[in-house]
Structures are given as structure tokens and as C-alpha cells.
Scaffold this motif. Structure first.
Motif, mmCIF file in Angstrom:
data_model
loop_
_atom_site.group_PDB
_atom_site.id
_atom_site.type_symbol
_atom_site.label_atom_id
_atom_site.label_comp_id
_atom_site.label_asym_id
_atom_site.label_seq_id
_atom_site.Cartn_x
_atom_site.Cartn_y
_atom_site.Cartn_z
ATOM 1 N N ILE A 145 -0.225 23.198 -6.575
ATOM 2 C CA ILE A 145 0.050 22.032 -7.374
ATOM 3 C C ILE A 145 -1.035 21.948 -8.285
ATOM 4 N N ALA A 146 -2.220 21.781 -8.107
ATOM 5 C CA ALA A 146 -3.210 21.530 -9.019
ATOM 6 C C ALA A 146 -3.591 22.631 -10.200
ATOM 7 N N ARG A 147 -2.876 23.613 -9.869
ATOM 8 C CA ARG A 147 -3.191 24.918 -11.063
ATOM 9 C C ARG A 147 -2.321 24.753 -12.172
ATOM 10 N N ASN A 148 -1.054 23.611 -11.906
ATOM 11 C CA ASN A 148 -0.029 23.578 -13.025
ATOM 12 C C ASN A 148 -0.470 22.551 -13.777
ATOM 13 N N ALA A 149 0.397 22.553 -14.893
ATOM 14 C CA ALA A 149 -0.201 21.201 -15.894
ATOM 15 C C ALA A 149 0.020 19.880 -15.347
ATOM 16 N N PRO A 150 -0.963 19.148 -15.466
ATOM 17 C CA PRO A 150 -1.181 17.939 -14.580
ATOM 18 C C PRO A 150 -0.294 16.838 -15.227
ATOM 19 N N ILE A 151 -0.067 16.876 -16.566
ATOM 20 C CA ILE A 151 0.647 15.769 -17.044
ATOM 21 C C ILE A 151 2.198 16.016 -16.823
ATOM 22 N N ALA A 152 2.592 17.260 -16.939
ATOM 23 C CA ALA A 152 3.934 17.937 -16.589
ATOM 24 C C ALA A 152 4.553 17.484 -15.009
ATOM 25 N N VAL A 153 3.321 17.677 -14.166
ATOM 26 C CA VAL A 153 3.510 17.434 -12.518
ATOM 27 C C VAL A 153 3.695 15.912 -12.526
ATOM 28 N N ARG A 154 3.087 15.122 -13.149
ATOM 29 C CA ARG A 154 2.987 13.671 -12.996
ATOM 30 C C ARG A 154 4.453 13.246 -13.622
ATOM 31 N N PHE A 206 6.218 17.389 -24.824
ATOM 32 C CA PHE A 206 5.855 18.109 -26.151
ATOM 33 C C PHE A 206 4.680 17.396 -26.995
ATOM 34 N N GLU A 207 4.294 16.521 -26.558
ATOM 35 C CA GLU A 207 3.301 15.793 -26.944
ATOM 36 C C GLU A 207 1.879 16.142 -26.427
ATOM 37 N N THR A 208 1.814 16.964 -25.545
ATOM 38 C CA THR A 208 0.760 17.267 -24.522
ATOM 39 C C THR A 208 -0.061 18.635 -25.057
ATOM 40 N N LEU A 209 -1.195 18.969 -24.628
ATOM 41 C CA LEU A 209 -1.881 19.773 -25.049
ATOM 42 C C LEU A 209 -1.475 20.989 -24.069
ATOM 43 N N ASP A 210 -1.325 20.526 -22.939
ATOM 44 C CA ASP A 210 -0.574 21.433 -21.869
ATOM 45 C C ASP A 210 0.303 22.111 -22.289
ATOM 46 N N GLN A 211 1.231 21.704 -23.025
ATOM 47 C CA GLN A 211 2.610 22.219 -23.393
ATOM 48 C C GLN A 211 2.298 23.218 -24.523
ATOM 49 N N LYS A 212 1.188 22.683 -25.502
ATOM 50 C CA LYS A 212 0.973 23.875 -26.557
ATOM 51 C C LYS A 212 0.495 25.024 -26.098
ATOM 52 N N LEU A 270 0.876 -1.148 -0.134
ATOM 53 C CA LEU A 270 0.164 -0.066 -0.069
ATOM 54 C C LEU A 270 0.946 1.267 0.016
ATOM 55 N N LEU A 271 1.844 1.183 0.852
ATOM 56 C CA LEU A 271 2.735 2.570 1.006
ATOM 57 C C LEU A 271 3.507 2.660 -0.171
ATOM 58 N N ARG A 272 3.883 1.735 -0.949
ATOM 59 C CA ARG A 272 4.501 1.856 -2.348
ATOM 60 C C ARG A 272 3.684 2.391 -3.343
ATOM 61 N N LYS A 273 2.318 1.903 -3.198
ATOM 62 C CA LYS A 273 1.455 2.460 -4.210
ATOM 63 C C LYS A 273 1.421 3.899 -4.101
ATOM 64 N N ILE A 274 1.134 4.548 -2.701
ATOM 65 C CA ILE A 274 1.107 5.832 -2.341
ATOM 66 C C ILE A 274 2.253 6.447 -3.015
ATOM 67 N N GLU A 275 3.492 6.132 -2.415
ATOM 68 C CA GLU A 275 4.801 6.612 -3.076
ATOM 69 C C GLU A 275 4.607 6.940 -4.597
ATOM 70 N N MET A 276 4.336 5.720 -5.316
ATOM 71 C CA MET A 276 4.486 6.004 -6.881
ATOM 72 C C MET A 276 3.183 6.231 -7.492
ATOM 73 N N PHE A 277 2.241 6.587 -6.560
ATOM 74 C CA PHE A 277 0.890 7.122 -7.228
ATOM 75 C C PHE A 277 1.134 8.163 -8.322
ATOM 76 N N SER A 278 0.441 8.145 -9.326
ATOM 77 C CA SER A 278 0.559 9.236 -10.433
ATOM 78 C C SER A 278 0.613 10.698 -10.089
ATOM 79 N N ILE A 279 -0.055 11.026 -9.062
ATOM 80 C CA ILE A 279 -0.279 12.499 -8.801
ATOM 81 C C ILE A 279 0.324 12.777 -7.366
ATOM 82 N N PRO A 280 0.589 13.847 -6.952
ATOM 83 C CA PRO A 280 1.204 14.104 -5.793
ATOM 84 C C PRO A 280 0.224 13.732 -4.511
ATOM 85 N N VAL A 281 0.990 13.401 -3.516
ATOM 86 C CA VAL A 281 0.219 13.108 -2.485
ATOM 87 C C VAL A 281 0.997 13.962 -1.178
ATOM 88 N N ILE A 282 0.065 14.790 -0.345
ATOM 89 C CA ILE A 282 0.375 15.245 0.541
ATOM 90 C C ILE A 282 -0.060 14.857 2.170
#
Length: 258
Positions: free
Chosen positions: A196-205, A234-240, A86-98
């Protein structure tokens, strides 16, 4: 679910461990429920998670001693694996965890906090790995993550001595990012998550992936991995949208200045 509460606030997901009568101690049910909650988090609509404990006394005061007291060697190993998975799943979860640590974070509670990307705590927080005083050792990654975070010497001192430290000392040694009054803790956690959430989500991930995987590689491998993830941005819409918006804003400012 019985012991885990989940709430969505905009792009922020809030997980609350709710066993306040036993200071939110971790047992098999809590571990299983949290795992199921994480599996249901939609990263398309959730950009940051906050994990906290119910009440004003404890984040998580440790694993449930009553559930562990009669475990056999194989059962103890299985319990450790369940917690570690479980803790490894949290550590490697796609989005930031506080981790918003509102009181005691001992044993498995400290280890849970260590698996998060960032830790902020209330001024009444208490940290420690007291397992050796119970005839066991940290079993949810404490011997590994604590030393990586605060250094070998300090980690060994805390683990070998089973001593507890307060919020001020935890901040001094780099165990937590910030300390706040208890009544402001969740407000500050949500403020951090919103930033954190106001930034480009894919870039943060991608940043999280690069940091978490890169720390376990040699520097040359890690830099190569970073280059690959950088290119994928550079493949993402967020970057464009992000770069074009910056260019347009710069042009408008230059026009106004002239």
C-alpha cells in the motif's frame, strides 16, 4: 505510554496493545492512550498503520469486564461512546489501517478489528461477539459494522448466539482477508502495508475517503463524490510524476521493441 506501544518502520506505523496478562483487554486507559497515539501519527511520513496485540494469545480478548461490572446506565453509555469515538476515528483515519489479529478477537476486540480497513489473522485466531452471554450487547459498533461486512443473517446469528468462530470460518464468511501461521502474521501484515505504502499516498487516502463515505450514500451521490475526488487527484504532484513516468516508460519500451 503504559499500554500502547508505537513503532515506525519506514512508511509503516505499528500500534501494539500491550496488556498481555489480561489478553490485551480494553479499558479506559487503553482507549485514551490509543487516541493520543493516533493524534500523533504524521500522515506525511506514515502511509499505512498496523494494529496488533502483544503476545501470542490475543489481539484483544474484549473490553475489561472488571472495569464495567458496576457501571450505571449513564456510565455504560459514556463508556460505549468513548469506544465508539475511538473506533470511528480508526475507521475514518486518513490512511489505511490493517488489523493483524494474533489470537482472540472477542467483543470489543472483534469490534476494533471491524473498524480497520483490512483484517488478516493468525491460524489460532478466535472471533465472536459474546456480549449477550454477559447480559449486555455489543457497544463499540459491532451491531452495525459486522452486518455491513458479512451480511445481516450471519451477523445476527453470531451476535444473538454469542458463539465463537475460528480463523478458517472467519475467512470463509469474509470477516478476514487472509489467514497465516502465527509466526508469519506480522511479516505478512508488513508486506501488505508495504504494498500500500509504495503507491501514491494522496490517491490512496482519497480512495479510502470515497469508499467509507460512499457506502453510506445512494449510488448517484457516491459517484458524484468520486468524480470530485478524482478531479482533485490532478492537482497533486503524484499524478504528474506517476503519469509522466508511465508515458516515458511506454515510449522507451516501444523504442526498444522497434
Amino acid at each position: 505510554m503504559g499500554f500502547i506501544e508505537y513503532k515506525q518502520k519506514g512508511y509503516i506505523g505499528i500500534i501494539t496493545i500491550s496488556r498481555p496478562k489480561v489478553l490485551n483487554a480494553l479499558n479506559i486507559s487503553v482507549l485514551n492512550e490509543m487516541n493520543r497515539v493516533l493524534e500523533k501519527v504524521d500522515i506525511k511520513t506514515t502511509r499505512c498503520l498496523i494494529i496488533t496485540g502483544a503476545g501470542e494469545k490475543a489481539f484483544v480478548a474484549g473490553a475489561d469486564i472488571g472495569e464495567m461490572v458496576n457501571l450505571t446506565r449513564s456510565e455504560g453509555e459514556a463508556f460505549g461512546k468513548r469506544g465508539n469515538d475511538l473506533l470511528r476515528k480508526i475507521e475514518m483515519f486518513s490512511i489505511p489501517v490493517i488489523a493483524a489479529i494474533n489470537g482472540f478477537a472477542l467483543g470489543g476486540g472483534c469490534e476494533l478489528a471491524l473498524s480497520c480497513d483490512m483484517r488478516i489473522c493468525s491460524d489460532n485466531a478466535v472471533f465472536g461477539q459474546p456480549e449477550v452471554g454477559l447480559g449486555i450487547m455489543p457497544g463499540f459498533g459491532g451491531t452495525q459494522r459486522l452486518s455491513r461486512l458479512i451480511g445481516l443473517g450471519r451477523a445476527k446469528e453470531l451476535i444473538y448466539s454469542a458463539k465463537k468462530i475460528n480463523a478458517e470460518e472467519a475467512y470463509r464468511i469474509g470477516l478476514v482477508n487472509a489467514v497465516f501461521p502465527l509466526e508469519k502474521l506480522m511479516l505478512e501484515a508488513e508486506k501488505m502495508a508495504t504494498g500500500i505504502a509504495r503507491n501514491a499516498p494522496i490517491a490512496v487516502r482519497y480512495c479510502k475517503e470515497a469508499i467509507n463515505l460512499g457506502i453510506e450514500m445512494n449510488i448517484d451521490q457516491a459517484i458524484t463524490m468520486e468524480e470530485t475526488l478524482f478531479g482533485k487527484c490532478f492537482e497533486t504532484l503524484d499524478q504528474k510524476e506517476g503519469m509522466n513516468a508511465f508515458i516515458n516508460l511506454s515510449r522507451n519500451k516501444n523504442f526498444i521493441n522497434k
